[in-house]
Enzyme design. Structure first.
Site, PDB file in Angstrom:
ATOM      1  N   ASP A 176      -5.573  -7.178  -4.551  1.00  0.00           N
ATOM      2  CA  ASP A 176      -6.832  -6.992  -5.287  1.00  0.00           C
ATOM      3  C   ASP A 176      -6.831  -7.863  -6.543  1.00  0.00           C
ATOM      4  O   ASP A 176      -6.924  -7.382  -7.671  1.00  0.00           O
ATOM      5  CB  ASP A 176      -7.016  -5.511  -5.671  1.00  0.00           C
ATOM      6  CG  ASP A 176      -5.873  -4.988  -6.553  1.00  0.00           C
ATOM      7  OD1 ASP A 176      -6.099  -3.953  -7.235  1.00  0.00           O
ATOM      8  OD2 ASP A 176      -4.783  -5.588  -6.568  1.00  0.00           O
ATOM      9  N   ASP A 230      -1.441 -10.052  -8.932  1.00  0.00           N
ATOM     10  CA  ASP A 230      -1.518 -10.418  -7.512  1.00  0.00           C
ATOM     11  C   ASP A 230      -1.465 -11.935  -7.382  1.00  0.00           C
ATOM     12  O   ASP A 230      -0.750 -12.483  -6.536  1.00  0.00           O
ATOM     13  CB  ASP A 230      -2.841  -9.942  -6.900  1.00  0.00           C
ATOM     14  CG  ASP A 230      -3.108  -8.457  -7.078  1.00  0.00           C
ATOM     15  OD1 ASP A 230      -3.445  -8.051  -8.205  1.00  0.00           O
ATOM     16  OD2 ASP A 230      -2.937  -7.723  -6.102  1.00  0.00           O
ATOM     17  N   ASN A 276      -8.551  -3.572  -8.449  1.00  0.00           N
ATOM     18  CA  ASN A 276      -8.728  -4.004  -9.844  1.00  0.00           C
ATOM     19  C   ASN A 276     -10.192  -4.247 -10.172  1.00  0.00           C
ATOM     20  O   ASN A 276     -10.644  -4.010 -11.292  1.00  0.00           O
ATOM     21  CB  ASN A 276      -7.959  -5.311 -10.087  1.00  0.00           C
ATOM     22  CG  ASN A 276      -6.487  -5.081 -10.283  1.00  0.00           C
ATOM     23  OD1 ASN A 276      -6.082  -4.111 -10.924  1.00  0.00           O
ATOM     24  ND2 ASN A 276      -5.662  -5.932  -9.700  1.00  0.00           N
ATOM     25  N   THR A 331      -0.331  -5.682  -2.507  1.00  0.00           N
ATOM     26  CA  THR A 331      -0.183  -5.582  -3.969  1.00  0.00           C
ATOM     27  C   THR A 331      -1.409  -4.931  -4.603  1.00  0.00           C
ATOM     28  O   THR A 331      -1.669  -5.101  -5.795  1.00  0.00           O
ATOM     29  CB  THR A 331       0.032  -6.985  -4.587  1.00  0.00           C
ATOM     30  OG1 THR A 331      -1.045  -7.854  -4.173  1.00  0.00           O
ATOM     31  CG2 THR A 331       1.360  -7.568  -4.149  1.00  0.00           C
ATOM     32  N   PHE A 336      -1.735   3.176 -10.328  1.00  0.00           N
ATOM     33  CA  PHE A 336      -3.089   2.777  -9.943  1.00  0.00           C
ATOM     34  C   PHE A 336      -3.259   2.545  -8.433  1.00  0.00           C
ATOM     35  O   PHE A 336      -4.176   3.086  -7.811  1.00  0.00           O
ATOM     36  CB  PHE A 336      -3.483   1.505 -10.710  1.00  0.00           C
ATOM     37  CG  PHE A 336      -4.875   1.017 -10.406  1.00  0.00           C
ATOM     38  CD1 PHE A 336      -5.068   0.009  -9.467  1.00  0.00           C
ATOM     39  CD2 PHE A 336      -5.983   1.562 -11.034  1.00  0.00           C
ATOM     40  CE1 PHE A 336      -6.350  -0.457  -9.180  1.00  0.00           C
ATOM     41  CE2 PHE A 336      -7.271   1.107 -10.757  1.00  0.00           C
ATOM     42  CZ  PHE A 336      -7.446   0.098  -9.823  1.00  0.00           C
ATOM     43  N   HIS A 353       3.478  -6.851 -12.442  1.00  0.00           N
ATOM     44  CA  HIS A 353       3.932  -5.929 -11.396  1.00  0.00           C
ATOM     45  C   HIS A 353       4.129  -6.582 -10.020  1.00  0.00           C
ATOM     46  O   HIS A 353       5.165  -6.457  -9.395  1.00  0.00           O
ATOM     47  CB  HIS A 353       2.890  -4.811 -11.208  1.00  0.00           C
ATOM     48  CG  HIS A 353       2.501  -4.077 -12.446  1.00  0.00           C
ATOM     49  ND1 HIS A 353       3.223  -3.016 -12.970  1.00  0.00           N
ATOM     50  CD2 HIS A 353       1.423  -4.225 -13.263  1.00  0.00           C
ATOM     51  CE1 HIS A 353       2.612  -2.553 -14.050  1.00  0.00           C
ATOM     52  NE2 HIS A 353       1.521  -3.263 -14.255  1.00  0.00           N
ATOM     53  N   ASP A 354       3.086  -7.257  -9.532  1.00  0.00           N
ATOM     54  CA  ASP A 354       2.985  -7.566  -8.104  1.00  0.00           C
ATOM     55  C   ASP A 354       4.015  -8.535  -7.535  1.00  0.00           C
ATOM     56  O   ASP A 354       4.429  -8.372  -6.372  1.00  0.00           O
ATOM     57  CB  ASP A 354       1.568  -8.059  -7.793  1.00  0.00           C
ATOM     58  CG  ASP A 354       0.537  -6.951  -7.949  1.00  0.00           C
ATOM     59  OD1 ASP A 354      -0.636  -7.260  -8.167  1.00  0.00           O
ATOM     60  OD2 ASP A 354       0.932  -5.766  -7.863  1.00  0.00           O
TER      61      ASP A 354
HETATM   62  O1  RIB Z   1      -0.480  -0.416 -11.397  1.00  0.00           O
HETATM   63  C1  RIB Z   1      -0.355  -1.813 -11.273  1.00  0.00           C
HETATM   64  C2  RIB Z   1      -1.074  -2.308 -10.064  1.00  0.00           C
HETATM   65  O2  RIB Z   1      -2.462  -2.052 -10.191  1.00  0.00           O
HETATM   66  C3  RIB Z   1      -0.961  -3.840  -9.882  1.00  0.00           C
HETATM   67  O3  RIB Z   1      -0.978  -4.140  -8.508  1.00  0.00           O
HETATM   68  C4  RIB Z   1      -2.213  -4.364 -10.526  1.00  0.00           C
HETATM   69  O4  RIB Z   1      -2.647  -5.618  -9.961  1.00  0.00           O
HETATM   70  C5  RIB Z   1      -3.187  -3.284 -10.156  1.00  0.00           C
HETATM   71  O5  RIB Z   1      -3.632  -3.534  -8.840  1.00  0.00           O
HETATM   72 CA    CA Z   2      -2.656  -5.698  -7.635  1.00  0.00          CA
END
Ligand code: RIB
Ligand code: CA
Length: 315
Positions: free
Chosen positions: A11, A16, A40, A124, A165, A238-239
């Protein structure tokens, strides 16, 4: 050596996008398709961003629009983190590759069934597309070698106190994936909030000196603003952990646990619950990634960005 066939599903979303920078740069991976999912931002925006990122990086694999909304929950977007466009910051190229007109799950099923080797899926974002694939095309399950995802957290959440999330956005989809029997690598907040890219790293990243590096530095200079306001020391990127947990497991600490998804609970819906003590008597179904060598993470980004030396697209 045979390349590993992979599916990117996300997303985008700044992190990502950086995950896809790593994936495209790794000569051992063969990107067979890319799918967008609502998360997102709305599906329209994440699809447009998917197409622009693929153009920027030269990912010419089939691209398809995925799920418009979660299986049951009402969609939530994260404009505070990623901006109104979902990829605010540096200018990006317009899409150069067509969007496939078939449903994402049908393209996923086609790619997986036609693959000689088991396919790895790198989700992701919310797991809506992957869950729908498993529900609509169960016949391909045996040819999915691993699902290495960013999502969850066995010690805490972010969007909600107990829920991260991606999982919170579609807990029913996550439940379907974690109950599929397919090997899962879970890069939750336990590791991804240590996958921090800090302002001190940005000059070194930009210093790679090509178009991709300039744009990644620009993404980070946008993406780190909000986390810095809420107490982070930089951008929790994160991704990319989902991809690197497969391509560079040596920079991580991982442990196998039985993990299930909480679907009820006023305060706990969307939690990824790990059975640390084995009290449920169930075999582990998830490799939980718990820690990362942050310096090596940055070194790997620099190495990946050099793969784009000499590559530039019109913007
Ligand atoms: O919580 C972090 C995640 O949520 C990541 O993948 C960020 O891109 C959002 O999608
Ligand atoms: Ca993401």
């Amino acid at each position: 050596m045979n390349k590993i066939p992979v599916i990117l599903d996300g997303d985008p979303g700044h992190d990502d996008a950086i995950a896809w920078v790593f994936a495209k740069a790794d000569p051992r991976l063969d990107i067979r398709m890319v799918s967008s999912v609502a998360g997102n931002q709305t599906i329209e925006k994440t699809t447009y961003n998917m197409r622009r990122i693929c153009t920027l990086l030269g990912i010419d694999a089939p691209q398809v629009r995925g799920a418009v909304r979660p299986v049951t929950a009402d969609p939530v977007t994260a404009g505070n983190w990623h901006g109104e466009s979902g990829l605010d910051g540096p200018a990006m190229p317009e899409p150069a590759y067509p969007l496939e007109e078939i449903p994402a799950v049908d393209l996923m099923a086609k790619v997986i069934s036609e693959s000689e080797e088991p396919v790895i899926i790198f989700p992701t974002g919310p797991l809506t597309n992957v869950a729908e694939l498993l529900m609509i095309h169960p016949e391909v399950k045996e040819k999915i070698g691993r699902i290495s995802l960013m999502g969850g957290g066995v010690t805490h959440g972010n969007w909600k106190p107990a829920a991260e999330f991606n999982i919170m956005e579609d807990p029913e989809a996550a439940w379907t994936v974690f109950h599929s029997g397919i090997p899962i690598t879970m890069c939750g907040l336990d590791v991804t909030e240590k996958a921090i890219m800090q302002p001190d790293d940005f000059p070194r990243i930009r210093g790679v000196g090509n178009q991709a590096a300039e744009i990644v530095a620009g993404w980070l200079e946008f993406f780190y603003r909000y986390p810095m306001q809420i107490g982070y020391t930089g951008a929790p990127v994160h991704d990319p952990c989902a991809v690197l947990a497969v391509t560079h497991p040596e920079i991580f600490t991982m442990k196998d646990y039985y993990v299930d998804i909480e679907l009820g609970g006023e305060y706990t819906r969307g939690a990824t619950v790990a059975d640390f003590k084995g009290g449920l008597g169930k075999e582990p179904n998830t490799t939980v990634v718990l820690d990362i060598d942050r310096e090596k993470y940055i070194d790997l980004l620099i190495e990946a960005l050099h793969a784009y030396d000499g590559w530039e697209v019109a913007i």
